[in-house]
Scaffold this motif. Structure first.
Motif, PDB file in Angstrom:
ATOM      1  N   ARG A  16       2.380   1.898  -3.336  1.00 23.26           N
ATOM      2  CA  ARG A  16       1.374   2.347  -4.303  1.00 23.26           C
ATOM      3  C   ARG A  16       0.917   3.777  -4.051  1.00 23.26           C
ATOM      4  O   ARG A  16       0.731   4.557  -4.982  1.00 23.26           O
ATOM      5  CB  ARG A  16       0.167   1.400  -4.264  1.00 23.26           C
ATOM      6  CG  ARG A  16      -0.894   1.680  -5.329  1.00 23.26           C
ATOM      7  CD  ARG A  16      -2.006   0.652  -5.249  1.00 23.26           C
ATOM      8  NE  ARG A  16      -2.716   0.716  -3.987  1.00 23.26           N
ATOM      9  CZ  ARG A  16      -3.708   1.573  -3.738  1.00 23.26           C
ATOM     10  NH1 ARG A  16      -4.089   2.448  -4.657  1.00 23.26           N
ATOM     11  NH2 ARG A  16      -4.314   1.556  -2.573  1.00 23.26           N
ATOM     12  N   THR A  17       0.759   4.169  -2.771  1.00 24.00           N
ATOM     13  CA  THR A  17       0.125   5.457  -2.458  1.00 24.00           C
ATOM     14  C   THR A  17       1.075   6.508  -1.904  1.00 24.00           C
ATOM     15  O   THR A  17       0.758   7.697  -1.928  1.00 24.00           O
ATOM     16  CB  THR A  17      -1.003   5.257  -1.437  1.00 24.00           C
ATOM     17  OG1 THR A  17      -0.438   4.839  -0.173  1.00 24.00           O
ATOM     18  CG2 THR A  17      -2.000   4.212  -1.916  1.00 24.00           C
TER      19      THR A  17
ATOM     20  N   LYS B   2     -10.237  -2.728   4.046  1.00 22.50           N
ATOM     21  CA  LYS B   2      -9.878  -3.050   2.659  1.00 22.50           C
ATOM     22  C   LYS B   2      -9.540  -4.520   2.469  1.00 22.50           C
ATOM     23  O   LYS B   2      -9.716  -5.075   1.386  1.00 22.50           O
ATOM     24  CB  LYS B   2      -8.698  -2.186   2.221  1.00 22.50           C
ATOM     25  CG  LYS B   2      -8.432  -2.229   0.721  1.00 22.50           C
ATOM     26  CD  LYS B   2      -7.411  -1.164   0.322  1.00 22.50           C
ATOM     27  CE  LYS B   2      -7.169  -1.192  -1.172  1.00 22.50           C
ATOM     28  NZ  LYS B   2      -6.201  -0.150  -1.601  1.00 22.50           N
TER      29      LYS B   2
ATOM     30  N   GLU C 203       0.829  -1.205   0.000  1.00 24.01           N
ATOM     31  CA  GLU C 203       0.000   0.000   0.000  1.00 24.01           C
ATOM     32  C   GLU C 203       0.866   1.259   0.000  1.00 24.01           C
ATOM     33  O   GLU C 203       0.565   2.224  -0.709  1.00 24.01           O
ATOM     34  CB  GLU C 203      -0.915   0.000   1.235  1.00 24.01           C
ATOM     35  CG  GLU C 203      -2.085  -0.965   1.145  1.00 24.01           C
ATOM     36  CD  GLU C 203      -3.179  -0.435   0.213  1.00 24.01           C
ATOM     37  OE1 GLU C 203      -3.311   0.798   0.081  1.00 24.01           O
ATOM     38  OE2 GLU C 203      -3.886  -1.265  -0.388  1.00 24.01           O
TER      39      GLU C 203
ATOM     40  N   ILE D 155      -0.162   3.902   6.324  1.00 25.73           N
ATOM     41  CA  ILE D 155      -1.302   2.994   6.303  1.00 25.73           C
ATOM     42  C   ILE D 155      -1.772   2.743   7.733  1.00 25.73           C
ATOM     43  O   ILE D 155      -0.978   2.327   8.593  1.00 25.73           O
ATOM     44  CB  ILE D 155      -0.923   1.641   5.654  1.00 25.73           C
ATOM     45  CG1 ILE D 155      -0.120   1.858   4.368  1.00 25.73           C
ATOM     46  CG2 ILE D 155      -2.164   0.800   5.407  1.00 25.73           C
ATOM     47  CD1 ILE D 155      -0.812   2.684   3.338  1.00 25.73           C
TER      48      ILE D 155
END
Length: 340
Positions: free
Chosen positions: A19-20, A32, A16, A24
Motif C-alpha cells: 500500500r505505501t 496501528k 502495508e 514497516i
C-alpha cells in the motif's frame, strides 16, 4: 509453516508495504494493529522473520520489507481472495459484446482491461490452435519464376512466404495450382498434407511440400506475439525510479523472443501461476513478479494472459483479474469453435 502470530505479522508487513511502498517498523505495527502483544514481542517476531528469510531490512535501524520468500508465503497461505465486482463484470461483458466475433480485437481488449483492473502491465497472446489446418492458398506472381505464397489457416491466421520455381510461370499457371490444392487439402493438418498420396501435378506437389513446412513451423510455436498494455503503470512505480532498471524491463518487452520465453513459466492448464522476483528466468525481470494463466480449449487451442509488475504488487487483485479474464476469453473461444 509460520506460527499464527508470525504469519499475521508477515501479512501486515506485506499489505502495508504494497500500500505505501515504505518499510514497516515494529512501532508502526504495534500502534496501528491491536495484536495483543508488546512492541518488544513484535520486534522479536520480525527478527525471527528476518532470520528465516521472509523479510529484510535495507538499513539496520530501518523498517522491514518483504523478501521474495515472504511474498511466496503470502501468496500461498495468507493472500485474501479479491472478487471482481458486479459493475466490472458488466463493463467487461458490454465491451466484449461490442467487438462481437472479431478475434484480434478480443486480445487487444483483454490486455487493456487487464492492465486497468490490476493497475499493472498486461500481456495477452492471440489464441493459437495446437494443430493448424489448411483453409486455402493463393499464389501471386512477382517475377517470372518467383511468387508470393499466401496461406490462410482455418484459425484465421495468414502466413506469407516467397517461393521460387525452376521455370517461368504465368499468373494463370499459379491460379491453376492454387485451385488444385484448395480443392484437395481443405481442413488437413501439415502431417496429413505431407502424407497425402493423391495425384498432383509436379508443380502442385512442390507447393504442397512448402505449405506443409510452413504449417509444421507454425505448430512448433507455443504462442503468438503478445499484445502489451499498461507499461506506464509500472514505469511510475517507485521501485523503478532508477532508469537503468526500467530500461532493462522495456528491452525484454520490446524483444518479442525474450518476452515469449517468459510464457513457458505457465506449465499447464492448472490455474493461475505466480512467478515472484528471483524466480524469473530473465535476470532483468528479477525485480518483477508475473501472474500468468492459459485460456482456450485444452488440447485444441490456447492463449496466455497475465500481469507483470513490481514484486510489491497487489497479488490478490492480480490473481482475481487474471482468473476472471481467462474465464471470459475461454468462453469466447469455446463459443466461436462451437459455431464453426
Amino acid at each position: 509453516m509460520l506460527t499464527e502470530r508470525s504469519a499475521n505479522i508477515l501479512k501486515i508487513i506485506v499489505d502495508e508495504y504494497v500500500r505505501t511502498a515504505l518499510p514497516i517498523g515494529s512501532e508502526t505495527i504495534a500502534h496501528k494493529y491491536n495484536l495483543g502483544v508488546s512492541p518488544a514481542t513484535i520486534r522479536n517476531e520480525i527478527a525471527r522473520l528476518e532470520r528465516d528469510g521472509y523479510v529484510l531490512r535495507r538499513h539496520i535501524s530501518g523498517g522491514s520489507v518483504p523478501s521474495d520468500r515472504g511474498y511466496r508465503y503470502y501468496v500461498e497461505h495468507l493472500m485474501q481472495k479479491t472478487d471482481i465486482s458486479t459493475d466490472e463484470q458488466l463493463m467487461v461483458s458490454h465491451l466484449f459484446h461490442q467487438v462481437e466475433r472479431e478475434l484480434e480485437q478480443w486480445t487487444r481488449l483483454a490486455a487493456a482491461l487487464l492492465a486497468r483492473m490490476a493497475n499493472n502491465l498486461a500481456l495477452v497472446t492471440f489464441p493459437k490452435a495446437m494443430h493448424s489446418s489448411f483453409a486455402r492458398v493463393e499464389l501471386v506472381s512477382l517475377q517470372e519464376s518467383t511468387a508470393l505464397l499466401i496461406l490462410l489457416l482455418q484459425e484465421a491466421r495468414l502466413k506469407h512466404q516467397l517461393i521460387a520455381f525452376d521455370r517461368a510461370l504465368t499468373q494463370e499457371d499459379l491460379n491453376a495450382v492454387s485451385r488444385e490444392l484448395n480443392d484437395l487439402l481443405s481442413g488437413l493438418t501439415w502431417s496429413q498434407i505431407l502424407s497425402y498420396k493423391g495425384e498432383l501435378t509436379p508443380l502442385a506437389a512442390d507447393v504442397k511440400k512448402t505449405i506443409a513446412e510452413i504449417m509444421a513451423d507454425e505448430d512448433k510455436r507455443s504462442y503468438e506475439e503478445p499484445y502489451i498494455e499498461g507499461l506506464r503503470n509500472i514505469v511510475i512505480q517507485p521501485e523503478f525510479s532508477d532508469s537503468r532498471e526500467i530500461i532493462g524491463i522495456v528491452d525484454v518487452l520490446e524483444n518479442k523472443g525474450a518476452l515469449k520465453a517468459l510464457l513457458p513459466e505457465v506449465p499447464n492448464w492448472d490455474g493461475v501461476h505466480v512467478v515472484i522476483g528471483g524466480e524469473n528466468r530473465e535476470d532483468t525481470m528479477r525485480g518483477c513478479s508475473m501472474v500468468l494463466t492459459l485460456y482456450g480449449i485444452p488440447g485444441e487451442v490456447k492463449g496466455a494472459l497475465g500481469i507483470i509488475g513490481p514484486t510489491r504488487m497487489e497479488y490478490g487483485r492480480a490473481v482475481s483479474s487474471v482468473r476472471y479474464l481467462s474465464s471470459v476469453m475461454t468462453n469466447l473461444v469455446g463459443d466461436l469453435h462451437k459455431g464453426r
